[in-house]
Design a protein around this motif. Structure first.
Motif, mmCIF file in Angstrom:
data_model
loop_
_atom_site.group_PDB
_atom_site.id
_atom_site.type_symbol
_atom_site.label_atom_id
_atom_site.label_comp_id
_atom_site.label_asym_id
_atom_site.label_seq_id
_atom_site.Cartn_x
_atom_site.Cartn_y
_atom_site.Cartn_z
ATOM 1 N N ALA A 3 -61.721 10.525 -29.114
ATOM 2 C CA ALA A 3 -61.705 9.166 -29.648
ATOM 3 C C ALA A 3 -62.704 9.005 -30.783
ATOM 4 N N LEU A 46 -52.582 13.441 -25.845
ATOM 5 C CA LEU A 46 -53.465 12.417 -26.397
ATOM 6 C C LEU A 46 -54.849 12.459 -25.757
ATOM 7 N N LYS A 47 -54.897 12.834 -24.475
ATOM 8 C CA LYS A 47 -56.190 12.884 -23.797
ATOM 9 C C LYS A 47 -57.099 13.961 -24.376
ATOM 10 N N LEU A 101 -48.696 9.172 -30.158
ATOM 11 C CA LEU A 101 -48.500 7.768 -29.822
ATOM 12 C C LEU A 101 -47.016 7.405 -29.826
ATOM 13 N N TRP A 145 -56.126 2.142 -26.503
ATOM 14 C CA TRP A 145 -55.478 2.288 -27.798
ATOM 15 C C TRP A 145 -54.239 1.408 -27.904
ATOM 16 N N THR A 189 -50.921 0.994 -29.571
ATOM 17 C CA THR A 189 -49.957 1.848 -30.279
ATOM 18 C C THR A 189 -49.412 1.179 -31.532
ATOM 19 N N LYS A 217 -48.776 11.971 -23.540
ATOM 20 C CA LYS A 217 -49.981 11.331 -23.017
ATOM 21 C C LYS A 217 -51.037 12.371 -22.654
ATOM 22 N N GLN A 261 -58.759 6.227 -25.026
ATOM 23 C CA GLN A 261 -57.299 6.321 -24.979
ATOM 24 C C GLN A 261 -56.638 5.198 -24.205
ATOM 25 N N ASP A 262 -57.267 4.740 -23.152
ATOM 26 C CA ASP A 262 -56.647 3.691 -22.337
ATOM 27 C C ASP A 262 -56.559 2.361 -23.079
ATOM 28 N N LEU A 309 -52.149 12.538 -33.835
ATOM 29 C CA LEU A 309 -52.380 11.311 -33.071
ATOM 30 C C LEU A 309 -51.197 10.368 -33.196
#
Length: 365
Positions: A343, A338-339, A321, A280, A282, A335, A277-278, A317
């Motif tokens: 992934a 999203l976690k 975003l 990604w 957008t 956020k 996630q860190d 997803l």
């Protein structure tokens, strides 16, 4: 006389100084011009290194007039150019898709001769297969007839009356069933009429169309190849556009410059998702979702449409975003959501999508 000579000498010195100043100005102008040329060359080199060319105002005007845009799509096999247009669904005929062979068709196959069950088979010694009468049943029947000879008529009349009542009840039930069936048919017809009216009243919506043929996206590795195809008489799905003939006459290779929002790097999506996630991107992921949805609709890729349909994990997803990019409290909660999205699961889903799209590409040089 001496005074005249001195005045002439002074004038000559002034002229010399003026000429020197003019020469200096000319040299400075030339130097500035050379510097501008060098800067332009550096900018051109920079643009070329970045892989982009600036589109001229004339090209902008042409694309706006025909309402078609060049698109650049990067896949694992390379980068290619194609065309995309948006029109009302009432103005477009969907692309024809070749039906794939059903792998399970063999399960539906019937015997070559349906009349096998009705064949007449002649048996030898047929008497061996004849049914013998059941003696017990015959004996029991004769016993009952001997026990109650006097009440036979009464029993027959009672049975006849009971049979008449049963027949009358059956007729009533049959009439009731027919009435129910008629009501059900009337209700179904009314529902069908309502659905047809809703379809007729539904407002037209804008949908995408690509340079494609029979469910295959035509992707060209060079702008020159795209222009050559456009100017040809080849069959494809964009010939139905009202502005196609205008594009055929006006398009040039130098005009095939996609804008920034028409660049789609589908080849980087899976790798970016696997980074966590860190990491990604957008813009990359949202642009890929836009392109995949458009291609799924235009090429009739039902598995891709289902994978990106509202409520699906990959659609969640996208929504997360967008909300995270918007910021604020909504972005904060987005956020956190999203976690919770895996992934690896997202990467696996997108790998399948890109595989379906890649299989529907017809590469051209």
């Amino acid at each position: 006389m001496e005074e005249d000579i001195e005045e002439a000498s002074a004038d000559a010195d002034v002229d010399a100084l003026a000429d020197t100043a003019i020469d200096d100005d000319v040299d400075a102008a030339d130097a500035a011009e050379d510097a501008d040329i060098e800067d332009d060359e550096d900018d051109a080199d920079f643009d070329e290194e970045e892989g982009g060319r600036e589109r001229t105002a004339q090209a902008d005007a042409m694309w706006n007039d025909v309402r078609i845009e060049p698109v650049e799509i990067a896949l694992l096999k390379g980068v290619g150019f194609t065309l995309r247009a948006y029109r009302l669904n009432t103005e477009l005929t969907p692309t024809e898709v070749d039906e794939e062979e059903d792998d399970f068709a063999i399960l539906d196959r019937r015997p070559a001769h349906d009349e096998d069950d009705e064949r007449v088979v002649i048996l030898e010694n047929a008497e061996l297969f004849e049914d013998e009468p059941e003696p017990a049943a015959v004996e029991a029947s004769s016993t009952r007839s001997r026990k109650k000879p006097a009440k036979k008529d009464d029993a027959d009349s009672d049975e006849a009356a009971e049979s008449d009542e049963l027949d009358e009840a059956a007729d009533l039930d049959e009439d009731a069933d027919k009435a129910d069936d008629e009501d059900a048919e009337a209700e179904a017809d009314a529902q069908d009429e309502d659905e047809e009216e809703e379809e007729e009243e539904a407002e037209p919506e804008e949908v995408p169309a690509f340079l494609s043929h029979r469910g295959k996206l035509l992707l060209f590795r060079s702008a020159e190849g795209l222009v050559e195809f456009v100017k040809s008489d080849a069959e494809h799905d964009l010939t139905q556009l009202d502005t196609w003939e205008s594009l055929r006459k006006r398009i040039t290779a130098s005009a095939v410059v996609p804008t920034e929002e028409n660049h789609y790097e589908l080849d980087l999506v899976v790798e970016n998702l696997r980074g966590g996630q860190d990491a990604w991107d957008t813009d990359l992921l949202l642009a890929a979702g836009e392109a995949a949805r458009d291609l799924a609709y235009a090429l009739r890729l039902e598995p891709v449409r289902t994978a990106l349909a509202p409520g699906s994990p990959l659609d969640d997803l996208d929504e997360g975003l967008r909300a995270a990019a918007a910021g604020g409290m909504g972005g904060f909660f987005a956020k956190r959501r999203l976690k919770k999205i895996g992934a690896q699961q997202a990467a696996l889903g997108w790998r399948t999508i890109i595989g379906k799209i890649s299989a529907a590409v017809d590469w051209r040089d």
